[in-house]
Design a protein around this motif. Structure first.
Motif, mmCIF file in Angstrom:
data_model
loop_
_atom_site.group_PDB
_atom_site.id
_atom_site.type_symbol
_atom_site.label_atom_id
_atom_site.label_comp_id
_atom_site.label_asym_id
_atom_site.label_seq_id
_atom_site.Cartn_x
_atom_site.Cartn_y
_atom_site.Cartn_z
ATOM 1 N N HIS A 1 22.246 37.715 37.400
ATOM 2 C CA HIS A 1 22.503 36.287 37.643
ATOM 3 C C HIS A 1 21.960 35.909 39.020
ATOM 4 N N SER A 2 21.603 34.650 39.165
ATOM 5 C CA SER A 2 21.202 34.159 40.484
ATOM 6 C C SER A 2 22.248 33.195 41.039
ATOM 7 N N SER A 3 23.346 33.032 40.277
ATOM 8 C CA SER A 3 24.438 32.145 40.708
ATOM 9 C C SER A 3 25.554 32.973 41.343
ATOM 10 N N THR B 1 28.624 32.118 41.838
ATOM 11 C CA THR B 1 29.858 31.959 41.055
ATOM 12 C C THR B 1 29.887 32.894 39.860
ATOM 13 N N GLU B 2 28.746 32.984 39.129
ATOM 14 C CA GLU B 2 28.667 33.863 37.961
ATOM 15 C C GLU B 2 28.834 35.325 38.369
ATOM 16 N N VAL B 3 28.178 35.714 39.450
ATOM 17 C CA VAL B 3 28.270 37.105 39.913
ATOM 18 C C VAL B 3 29.707 37.434 40.302
ATOM 19 N N LYS B 4 30.348 36.520 41.012
ATOM 20 C CA LYS B 4 31.729 36.741 41.436
ATOM 21 C C LYS B 4 32.657 36.897 40.235
ATOM 22 N N LYS B 5 32.448 36.075 39.216
ATOM 23 C CA LYS B 5 33.276 36.141 38.016
ATOM 24 C C LYS B 5 33.066 37.465 37.284
ATOM 25 N N ASP B 6 31.803 37.889 37.137
ATOM 26 C CA ASP B 6 31.511 39.145 36.446
ATOM 27 C C ASP B 6 32.085 40.341 37.196
ATOM 28 N N LEU B 7 32.004 40.308 38.523
ATOM 29 C CA LEU B 7 32.580 41.400 39.313
ATOM 30 C C LEU B 7 34.099 41.440 39.165
ATOM 31 N N ALA B 8 34.717 40.260 39.075
ATOM 32 C CA ALA B 8 36.172 40.197 38.890
ATOM 33 C C ALA B 8 36.570 40.824 37.552
ATOM 34 N N ARG B 9 35.755 40.586 36.521
ATOM 35 C CA ARG B 9 36.033 41.177 35.206
ATOM 36 C C ARG B 9 35.868 42.699 35.239
ATOM 37 N N THR B 10 34.806 43.150 35.907
ATOM 38 C CA THR B 10 34.604 44.599 36.023
ATOM 39 C C THR B 10 35.762 45.230 36.789
ATOM 40 N N LYS B 11 36.218 44.543 37.829
ATOM 41 C CA LYS B 11 37.328 45.049 38.629
ATOM 42 C C LYS B 11 38.580 45.217 37.775
ATOM 43 N N GLU B 12 38.853 44.231 36.907
ATOM 44 C CA GLU B 12 40.028 44.339 36.040
ATOM 45 C C GLU B 12 39.874 45.491 35.048
ATOM 46 N N GLY B 13 38.639 45.690 34.552
ATOM 47 C CA GLY B 13 38.398 46.816 33.649
ATOM 48 C C GLY B 13 38.667 48.145 34.332
ATOM 49 N N VAL B 14 38.190 48.289 35.561
ATOM 50 C CA VAL B 14 38.427 49.521 36.330
ATOM 51 C C VAL B 14 39.928 49.711 36.578
ATOM 52 N N LYS B 15 40.607 48.609 36.869
ATOM 53 C CA LYS B 15 42.052 48.653 37.128
ATOM 54 C C LYS B 15 42.812 49.127 35.884
ATOM 55 N N VAL B 16 42.449 48.577 34.728
ATOM 56 C CA VAL B 16 43.126 48.938 33.476
ATOM 57 C C VAL B 16 42.863 50.399 33.127
#
Length: 785
Positions: free
Chosen positions: A37-39, A41-56
């Motif tokens: 992504h070049s946005s 906001t999009e990158v931040k959102k995707d990283l947040a999702r990956t973070k939750e996956g790692v947490k789970v």
């Protein structure tokens, strides 16, 4: 990001690694379509999702993602009225179940107050479709076969089929059991041809069975005949199977129409379960790489700590520290071939693309990353035979294209810029290109061999030199990146170590321009200083760590002393409060007694008032009396008489007072010495009482002075142990069969010490904790021998 950049930075190879962690073909397709992504906001959102996956994964270890199928084609066929096969319907049900399980899984975590807002948002769009799943699973088993219970009609048809099959087989088995018929058969088995039960009959006995010939062996010696006796039964069986097929077709059509009713929900479910599969694939990939979440910023700054290239074996890769956009926006890396310059360039580029794809990075905690609108790279030798271009022409064509698009939000990576042509012209061209990129505000990392570029950073603000380290002792690169120090080619040094004649090396050195020699000397000096600084830094770090450890130990000791102090004060306060309450109750009782006396008679005798007043005075809290006693005792103990034994704290010895010199000073005999000692430095040595032999209870005169209980509350541990020893002897002499030792509950240390002493005392028969009304665990009851 253009395709060429993705290829040279090996982005697709990284995606192949990521594919290994998906659980479905849908997840695989999602990875194949992945692009940075070049946005922000999009990158931040995707990283947040990956973070939750790692947490789970960290909390649960795994997630219930099994059973996801790509059912797009099934849904489309059902939408236009087509009938789905039983296995296709089963895949639909399995996919519904996978989505439903994930929805429940996430909801359970939320109920446990685990914060996963991104996962909550995803599963919120999943429709459970429980009824459709139930209908399909109620009709089709796990092997994709329609079950008897799918409908009453199917159950009846299959019952009739089994009955017909049994009748056919029974008839044919009669042929197999008959000795006369067995010799006419090629083999004593029942087989099937054209969906009808038949027997293998020898060619010469064809007429003996009548019926219908369905097939013959390849040699023609065996005919597969349906005897006339079972033709009717086989017809019934065939008719039953035809009805079975029709009923199954009806059931499948009915289930397909149910799917048709929910095509939109199913398509939406597919989108979300695909996202879940992709999300947890990224999380598993992060775990495999031991990757961490970088701190994202919008300032065009990245700081990769201990960065590792994901495509190199993680056990062998040498981590590098690299940064850009902090105090400098351009980094010029120099050093020998095979030293790791290109790997550094690719690591920076690939990690940038990874973070913009929502992936964690193989870097240490505290690393930072940013988002670029475009990443440009000119790396590697890419001659174009079709266009008849040389290496230099190919690189220059690519650089021209880059310069047409680059801006202040771009990252530019140049490998061996200006190479492939005359060194003087190439170096001049490289400087001009670097200046142009720098002026546009783009972030730049470039590698080079040119000596002219080694001094480039010293003449430009915002440009920093770096080099890849080379061990001249082993003649091998270490692959470490050193920021702030330009690299030396080490050509002469390496040649000398490899045995090249000294006179040749000397002539070569003379051929070098003065400027070049000065640059090389400067680089050598910087390298020497760097190593010295590194050594001093390591020593400073070691000393700081030792100081921190000592500081932590002292802090811990201070905290322990404070806790001990608070505990002692608390025990003292509790005892004072108890004494005060007892005194108050006693005073109230005496006052009440006076009131009663006043009511009984108008004239109270004087001696009774005096007695009451005395009792009231005696009810004064013990703590007040104790303080006065301590003061008097302290004053008394600071007065010494000749002949008294004293302990002198300054010398740590015991001596005898010879004479009093003045109010504060005494002459004391310490061994063979006579010394002047002040009263504050001495304390009296208590004489130990000689233990008296046991006497009969009737002759004990101390019975009235020794109480049947010993209260240790408020005593220090060592003092308490001495008091217990002394008290047991006195209680034994007093003839008590049983005594109470009151130590209170507190921290339990005093209670434990008392228990241990009593356990090993020769005059103690047994012990037990106080019962109801005896103080409970705060009192130990002792049975004496």
């Amino acid at each position: 990001m253009n395709e060429r950049v993705m290829r040279v930075l090996e982005y697709d190879k990284m995606k192949e690694q990521l594919k290994e962690h998906v659980t479905s073909s849908l997840g695989r397709k999602k990875v194949e379509a992945l692009m940075p992504h070049s946005s922000f906001t999009e990158v931040k959102k995707d990283l947040a999702r990956t973070k939750e996956g790692v947490k789970v994964l960290g909390l649960r270890g795994n997630v219930p993602l099994g059973g996801i199928h790509d059912i797009h084609a099934h849904i489309q066929r059902a939408r236009i009225g087509g009938t789905l096969h039983s296995s296709e319907l089963l895949e639909v049900a399995d996919t519904i179940r996978a989505g439903r399980r994930m929805k429940v899984f996430v909801h359970d975590m939320v109920e446990e107050e685990i914060d996963v807002p991104e996962l909550e948002q995803i599963v919120a769009g999943i429709f459970p479709l429980t009824e459709l799943e139930r209908k399909i699973k109620g009709a089709i088993d796990d092997h994709g076969e329609v079950m008897d219970i799918a409908s009453p009609a199917l159950r009846q048809i299959r019952r009739q089929i089994r009955k017909s099959e049994a009748a056919v087989r029974s008839k044919l088995e009669n042929y197999l059991r008959s000795p006369d018929q067995q010799k006419k058969l090629s083999d004593t088995i029942i087989t099937i041809r054209n969906d009808r039960y038949v027997l293998p009959v020898k060619q010469e006995y064809r007429s003996s069975f009548g019926g219908i010939v369905h097939d013959q062996s390849s040699s023609g010696a065996t005919l597969f005949i349906e005897p006339q006796a079972v033709v009717t039964l086989n017809n019934e069986l065939r008719e039953g199977k035809m009805k079975e097929r029709q009923e199954i077709e009806r059931i499948l059509k009915e289930l397909s129409s149910e799917v048709q009713k929910h095509t939109e929900e199913l398509l939406q479910n597919l989108t979300y379960v695909t996202e879940l599969d992709f999300l947890f694939a990224k999380a598993r990939y992060a775990k495999a790489l031991k990757a961490t979440e970088p701190i994202l910023n919008e300032e065009g700054r990245f700081v990769f700590k201990k960065a590792r290239h994901p495509l190199i074996d993680q056990e062998e890769v040498v981590p590098i520290d690299v940064e850009l956009g902090t105090t400098f926006s351009s980094l010029i890396i120099t050093g020998p071939n095979t030293g790791g310059k290109t790997v550094t360039l690719k690591t920076v580029g690939l990690l940038t693309l990874m973070v913009q794809s929502g992936l964690f990075l193989p870097v240490d905690e505290g690393s930072e990353a940013t988002v670029f609108t475009k990443v440009f790279a000119d790396i590697g030798d890419e001659q174009s035979i079709e266009q008849n271009l040389s290496t230099f022409s190919s690189h220059m064509t690519n650089i021209v294209n880059i310069l047409q698009e680059v801006n202040h939000e771009s990252l530019v990576l140049f490998d061996e810029i200006g190479a492939g042509t005359d060194p003087t012209e190439g170096a001049a061209l490289a400087v001009a290109i670097l200046d142009d990129v720098y002026k546009r505000g783009a972030k730049l990392v470039a590698t080079t061999h040119y000596s002219e570029l080694k001094g480039y950073a010293y003449n430009r603000e915002g440009v920093m030199n770096a080099s890849v380290e080379f061990d001249v002792d082993t003649l091998r690169p270490t692959y470490r990146l050193l920021i702030g120090v330009p690299g030396s080619s080490n050509a002469f040094l390496i040649s000398r170590r490899l045995g090249l004649a000294e006179d040749i090396i000397e002539r070569a050195e003379k051929e070098l321009h003065t400027d070049t020699r000065q640059v090389e000397k400067m680089i050598s000096s910087l390298e020497k200083e760097r190593r010295q600084v590194e050594a001093e830094w390591e020593e400073a770090t070691r000393l700081r760590e030792e100081a921190e450890t000592l500081y932590r130990d002292l802090e811990q000791r201070i905290r322990e002393l404070e806790r001990e102090k608070e505990l002692i004060l608390e025990r003292t306060r509790e005892k004072a409060e108890d004494d005060w309450k007892k005194a108050q109750k006693e005073a109230e009782r005496i006052i009440e007694e006076l009131r009663t006396l006043q009511k009984e008679s108008a004239h109270i005798k004087e001696h009774r008032l005096i007695d009451a007043k005395k009792k009231l005075q005696e009810a004064e809290p013990k703590t007040s009396k104790r303080r006065e006693q301590i003061k008097r005792k302290a004053k008394k103990e600071r007065t010494f008489s000749p002949g008294e034994e004293v302990r002198v704290a300054r010398f740590g010895q015991t001596g005898t007072v010879l004479e009093k010199l003045d109010e504060k000073e005494y002459l004391v005999q310490l061994g063979i010495m006579k010394v002047n000692v002040t009263a504050d430095e001495m304390e009296k040595v208590k004489e130990e009482k000689t233990k008296q032999p046991m006497r009969p209870v009737t002759s004990v005169s101390t019975h009235n002075t020794v109480k049947p209980e010993l209260d240790l509350r408020g005593f220090r541990y060592e003092d308490a142990m001495r008091e217990v020893e002394k008290y047991l002897d006195e209680a034994l002499l007093a003839g008590y069969p049983r005594v109470h030792i009151i130590h209170g509950k507190g921290t339990g240390a005093l209670r434990k010490g008392v228990k241990e002493l009593l356990k090993n005392h020769p005059n103690v028969k047994s012990t037990r904790d106080g019962g109801m009304g005896e103080g409970g665990l705060g009192n130990t009851v002792v049975e004496l021998k």
